[in-house]
Design a protein around this motif. Sequence first.
Motif, PDB file in Angstrom:
ATOM      1  N   ALA A 160       0.835  -1.190   0.000  1.00 31.86           N
ATOM      2  CA  ALA A 160       0.000   0.000   0.000  1.00 31.86           C
ATOM      3  C   ALA A 160       0.870   1.239   0.000  1.00 31.86           C
ATOM      4  O   ALA A 160       1.948   1.273   0.557  1.00 31.86           O
ATOM      5  CB  ALA A 160      -0.914   0.017   1.222  1.00 31.86           C
ATOM      6  N   THR A 161       0.396   2.298  -0.658  1.00 30.03           N
ATOM      7  CA  THR A 161       1.071   3.582  -0.643  1.00 30.03           C
ATOM      8  C   THR A 161       0.312   4.509   0.264  1.00 30.03           C
ATOM      9  O   THR A 161      -0.668   4.132   0.882  1.00 30.03           O
ATOM     10  CB  THR A 161       1.141   4.158  -2.063  1.00 30.03           C
ATOM     11  N   ARG A 162       0.732   5.775   0.312  1.00 32.79           N
ATOM     12  CA  ARG A 162       0.050   6.703   1.190  1.00 32.79           C
ATOM     13  C   ARG A 162      -1.424   6.739   0.860  1.00 32.79           C
ATOM     14  O   ARG A 162      -1.827   6.558  -0.293  1.00 32.79           O
ATOM     15  CB  ARG A 162       0.661   8.108   1.071  1.00 32.79           C
ATOM     16  N   ALA A 163      -2.258   7.024   1.860  1.00 31.25           N
ATOM     17  CA  ALA A 163      -3.706   6.966   1.739  1.00 31.25           C
ATOM     18  C   ALA A 163      -4.143   7.618   0.449  1.00 31.25           C
ATOM     19  O   ALA A 163      -3.821   8.750   0.162  1.00 31.25           O
ATOM     20  CB  ALA A 163      -4.345   7.671   2.917  1.00 31.25           C
ATOM     21  N   GLN A 164      -4.869   6.894  -0.373  1.00 33.79           N
ATOM     22  CA  GLN A 164      -5.153   7.343  -1.717  1.00 33.79           C
ATOM     23  C   GLN A 164      -6.034   8.586  -1.759  1.00 33.79           C
ATOM     24  O   GLN A 164      -5.843   9.457  -2.587  1.00 33.79           O
ATOM     25  CB  GLN A 164      -5.840   6.207  -2.512  1.00 33.79           C
ATOM     26  N   SER A 165      -6.999   8.714  -0.919  1.00 37.15           N
ATOM     27  CA  SER A 165      -7.916   9.843  -1.010  1.00 37.15           C
ATOM     28  C   SER A 165      -7.363  11.082  -0.342  1.00 37.15           C
ATOM     29  O   SER A 165      -7.569  12.199  -0.793  1.00 37.15           O
ATOM     30  CB  SER A 165      -9.255   9.492  -0.349  1.00 37.15           C
ATOM     31  N   GLY A 166      -6.698  10.914   0.778  1.00 34.19           N
ATOM     32  CA  GLY A 166      -6.199  12.043   1.534  1.00 34.19           C
ATOM     33  C   GLY A 166      -7.287  12.789   2.263  1.00 34.19           C
ATOM     34  O   GLY A 166      -7.067  13.863   2.809  1.00 34.19           O
ATOM     35  N   PRO A 214     -12.268  17.530   1.102  1.00 32.42           N
ATOM     36  CA  PRO A 214     -12.714  17.535  -0.289  1.00 32.42           C
ATOM     37  C   PRO A 214     -13.985  16.732  -0.480  1.00 32.42           C
ATOM     38  O   PRO A 214     -14.142  15.658   0.093  1.00 32.42           O
ATOM     39  CB  PRO A 214     -11.541  16.901  -1.049  1.00 32.42           C
ATOM     40  N   ARG A 215     -14.868  17.253  -1.299  1.00 32.34           N
ATOM     41  CA  ARG A 215     -16.175  16.618  -1.504  1.00 32.34           C
ATOM     42  C   ARG A 215     -16.293  15.924  -2.853  1.00 32.34           C
ATOM     43  O   ARG A 215     -17.282  15.260  -3.120  1.00 32.34           O
ATOM     44  CB  ARG A 215     -17.282  17.670  -1.370  1.00 32.34           C
ATOM     45  N   THR A 216     -15.310  16.083  -3.695  1.00 34.82           N
ATOM     46  CA  THR A 216     -15.358  15.488  -5.031  1.00 34.82           C
ATOM     47  C   THR A 216     -14.096  14.678  -5.287  1.00 34.82           C
ATOM     48  O   THR A 216     -13.064  14.853  -4.624  1.00 34.82           O
ATOM     49  CB  THR A 216     -15.466  16.571  -6.110  1.00 34.82           C
ATOM     50  N   ALA A 217     -14.165  13.807  -6.297  1.00 40.12           N
ATOM     51  CA  ALA A 217     -12.992  13.027  -6.682  1.00 40.12           C
ATOM     52  C   ALA A 217     -11.872  13.948  -7.147  1.00 40.12           C
ATOM     53  O   ALA A 217     -10.689  13.707  -6.860  1.00 40.12           O
ATOM     54  CB  ALA A 217     -13.367  12.041  -7.783  1.00 40.12           C
ATOM     55  N   THR A 225      -7.485  26.160  -0.442  1.00 39.41           N
ATOM     56  CA  THR A 225      -8.794  25.491  -0.410  1.00 39.41           C
ATOM     57  C   THR A 225      -8.794  24.383   0.636  1.00 39.41           C
ATOM     58  O   THR A 225      -9.827  24.105   1.256  1.00 39.41           O
ATOM     59  CB  THR A 225      -9.130  24.903  -1.788  1.00 39.41           C
ATOM     60  N   TYR A 226      -7.614  23.771   0.853  1.00 40.27           N
ATOM     61  CA  TYR A 226      -7.536  22.602   1.738  1.00 40.27           C
ATOM     62  C   TYR A 226      -6.679  22.812   2.978  1.00 40.27           C
ATOM     63  O   TYR A 226      -6.850  22.086   3.957  1.00 40.27           O
ATOM     64  CB  TYR A 226      -7.015  21.405   0.943  1.00 40.27           C
ATOM     65  N   PHE A 227      -5.768  23.762   2.956  1.00 42.64           N
ATOM     66  CA  PHE A 227      -4.858  23.949   4.085  1.00 42.64           C
ATOM     67  C   PHE A 227      -4.719  25.432   4.404  1.00 42.64           C
ATOM     68  O   PHE A 227      -4.619  26.265   3.502  1.00 42.64           O
ATOM     69  CB  PHE A 227      -3.475  23.358   3.767  1.00 42.64           C
TER      70      PHE A 227
END
Length: 213
Positions: free
Chosen positions: A2-8, A18-21, A64-66
């Motif tokens: 496994a790599t780092r969490a795919q969705s984050g 985040p609400r979208t892909a 937007t995220y941080f």
Amino acid sequence: MATRAQSGESAASISKKPRTARGRATMRKLLDAAAKEFGEHGFHAASISGITRRAGTALGSFYTYFDSKEAIFSALVRDMSRAVAEAAAAAMPDGISGIERERDVTSAFLSFAREHKEIYRIIDEAEFVDPANYRAHYENAAGRIAARLDQAAHDGDIAPGDNEVRAWALMGMNVFLGMRFGAWDDSRNPAEIAAVIERLLRNGIAPPHRSGT
């Protein structure tokens, strides 16, 4: 592996989740870019513009995220902690327990350290930049190991003992093995190193019993 969490997704605050892909993909790019930026320059010399440049995103996308450089650093520490847990879980197929399981986890962590050498600089800096997540990183890892050892002892696959102490010892061993044979020098086969650890766990380092003594 496994790599780092795919969705984050859980790396962001609730308000900036985040609400979208597309949003999840953008966050993933930012976290991956942050790993490179912090890993190469360290926390203090790294910059938000350097992160967005590496990610190929606009500066506005970052905010937007941080909220800040500190925010994405903390998110990255949590993200890397999850990645280590995922790598260990992927190395534990059904039917493997006890010492064999710890051997496979060691091998998996060595491979992970080779793929993500920046983790050592980032986690080390977290002790001062983000001490709460630094401590959580190690406490959570030790907790997972202790739980594995508790189950192995219950199943009769290892001898009973103080599994909290054992867990911290195993974790420390893997951390420094990853540093030496992953981050510093990746020329040796991880399976070969893990086999040495398996023998250590099975036999210790005392000399074999000699008859007549």
